[in-house]
Each structure stands twice: as C-alpha cells, then as structure tokens.
Design an enzyme around this catalytic site. Structure first.
Site, short mmCIF file in Angstrom:
data_model
loop_
_atom_site.label_atom_id
_atom_site.label_comp_id
_atom_site.label_asym_id
_atom_site.label_seq_id
_atom_site.Cartn_x
_atom_site.Cartn_y
_atom_site.Cartn_z
N GLY A 12 0.78 -1.24 0.00
CA GLY A 12 0.00 0.00 0.00
C GLY A 12 0.81 1.28 0.00
O GLY A 12 0.37 2.30 0.56
N ASN A 14 1.40 3.24 -2.56
CA ASN A 14 0.66 4.24 -3.32
C ASN A 14 -0.55 4.74 -2.53
O ASN A 14 -0.90 5.91 -2.61
CB ASN A 14 0.22 3.68 -4.68
CG ASN A 14 1.30 3.81 -5.74
OD1 ASN A 14 1.79 4.90 -5.99
ND2 ASN A 14 1.68 2.71 -6.35
N ASN A 108 -5.82 3.51 -12.91
CA ASN A 108 -4.78 2.56 -12.51
C ASN A 108 -3.42 3.23 -12.62
O ASN A 108 -3.20 4.08 -13.47
CB ASN A 108 -4.83 1.33 -13.43
CG ASN A 108 -3.76 0.31 -13.08
OD1 ASN A 108 -3.67 -0.14 -11.94
ND2 ASN A 108 -2.95 -0.07 -14.06
N HIS A 110 0.47 2.31 -13.43
CA HIS A 110 1.28 1.24 -14.01
C HIS A 110 2.74 1.69 -14.01
O HIS A 110 3.05 2.82 -14.41
CB HIS A 110 0.84 0.92 -15.43
CG HIS A 110 1.59 -0.21 -16.05
ND1 HIS A 110 1.34 -1.53 -15.72
CD2 HIS A 110 2.62 -0.24 -16.94
CE1 HIS A 110 2.18 -2.31 -16.38
NE2 HIS A 110 2.96 -1.55 -17.13
N ASP A 147 -10.10 0.39 -19.01
CA ASP A 147 -11.15 -0.06 -19.92
C ASP A 147 -11.11 -1.58 -19.98
O ASP A 147 -10.50 -2.23 -19.13
CB ASP A 147 -11.01 0.60 -21.30
CG ASP A 147 -9.70 0.24 -22.00
OD1 ASP A 147 -8.99 -0.67 -21.52
OD2 ASP A 147 -9.40 0.87 -23.03
N GLY A 149 -9.57 -3.56 -21.87
CA GLY A 149 -8.27 -4.15 -22.18
C GLY A 149 -7.35 -4.14 -20.98
O GLY A 149 -7.74 -3.77 -19.88
N ASP A 151 -4.19 -2.38 -19.55
CA ASP A 151 -3.34 -1.18 -19.69
C ASP A 151 -3.59 -0.45 -21.01
O ASP A 151 -2.67 0.15 -21.57
CB ASP A 151 -1.84 -1.56 -19.57
CG ASP A 151 -1.52 -2.22 -18.25
OD1 ASP A 151 -2.13 -1.87 -17.24
OD2 ASP A 151 -0.65 -3.11 -18.22
#
Length: 203
Positions: A12, A14, A108, A110, A147, A149, A151
C-alpha cells in the site's frame, strides 16, 4: 467531495502517498471512503485502519469460483458508491461488470511508460526486469483510465525516470515509485476531484 475507493494487493505505498497528499492538501475535494484488498494480510489494510478508513478484504480463496468472487467484490464497491476507484497495485483481473458499471471512473497506476512494458503478464517486478533486459535508458510510470483491455485505457499522466547503469529490478522499482508513482497518482486524483481537464473516452 470526491468519494474514493482504493483497491490494493500488497503493502500500500501508493495508498500511503494518496493519504499523505490528502493530509498535505495537495489533493483537495476528495476523501477515501474505503480500501479493498484481495489479500487478507496486505499491510495496506493496516495503513487504512490506522487512518480510520474502512478496510475490507475480499479474497478469491474464500469463494468457490471467480464468478462468485467478482459478485462479492462488486457488491463491496457498490456498498460505498464511490465516485472514483483507484487501482493502486491491485493484482486482480477486474470483472467486466465492474468496468461497465464504473466506466470512466476507474484509474490505474502502471510502473512503466505505456505502451512500453505493459499488458498481460507485466506487473510488479516483472515490468522492471523487462525494462532492464531491454536496456532502456528511461522508464517511468503512467496513470490511466481502465477499460476492457489490459493497460489500454486513455492516459492521464506520465512521468519519466532515469535508468541507472547499476540498477537491479528492486532499485529501479523503488526509484520509479518515489520519483513517479507517488507523485502522479495523487496529482491525477486531484485533477479529477477538481474538474481539471482529463481526457476520457466513451464518457
């Protein structure tokens, strides 16, 4: 006030960056209403509880199949009716029903400069191992909308980080977190909370 639900799988860090930014006033008009983890032992849950934030574990191991887990996970989200869902190191495939229901409201972080080192199989240290194996001189992090997909959603923010000659996957991971992830994730949340221009497709 933007109601945020943060989904995490591990330590955690982030999440901590988001909480610190809210405390410091660099994220305004936003509050974390719940933290959800797929891992009952995630330190992120303790971080949340120490701040008085509701924290819940919903583990796939407690369900007979993935469909039942997905239903329970979505019900946990729906219970707090979040305006924004933040995937902050969440190593679970997001249920299609969740993506459909919360379209344009899931982001998200990444640990690479998308479209490099992203997609299926690229998570955690694997991203940094791939970057070093390829010999890139610059990597970084990306905040993007989620979405259907992997990334592939619209990019909100990116920040570059230099790769050093003596880097290991671990040292590179740490630098990317410190110099990119912990900066652009709170920044993106603040942008969304305050109605600053953020590109969203299909919204």
């Amino acid at each position: 006030m933007l109601r945020i639900c943060v989904c995490v799988s591990g330590g955690g860090t982030n999440l901590q960056a988001i909480m610190d930014a809210i405390d410091a006033g660099t994220i305004t008009n936003a509050e974390i209403v719940q933290v959800i983890s797929n891992n009952k032992n995630a330190f992120a849950l303790e971080r949340a509880r120490n701040k008085g934030i509701a924290a819940k574990a919903v583990s796939p191991k407690d369900f007979e199949n993935r469909e039942l887990f997905n239903e329970a996970f979505l019900a946990c989200l729906d219970a707090v009716n979040p305006d924004l869902i933040v995937l902050a190191g969440f190593l679970v495939v997001i249920p299609p029903a969740m993506i459909e229901k919360y379209e344009g409201r899931i982001i998200n972080i990444h640990p690479s400069l998308i479209p490099s080192f992203c997609g299926k199989g690229f998570y955690g240290l694997k991203v940094h191992e791939a970057a070093l194996a390829r010999g890139v001189k610059v990597t970084g992090a990306t905040v993007h909308f989620v979405d259907a997909g992997t990334d592939t959603g619209p990019i909100i923010l990116q920040k570059a980080v230099e790769v050093l000659p003596d880097d290991t996957p671990q040292t590179l991971q740490r630098r990317v977190m410190e110099q990119a992830e912990w900066q652009i994730l709170p920044q993106a949340i603040d942008m969304i909370a305050n109605g600053k221009k953020v590109e969203k497709e299909g919204v």
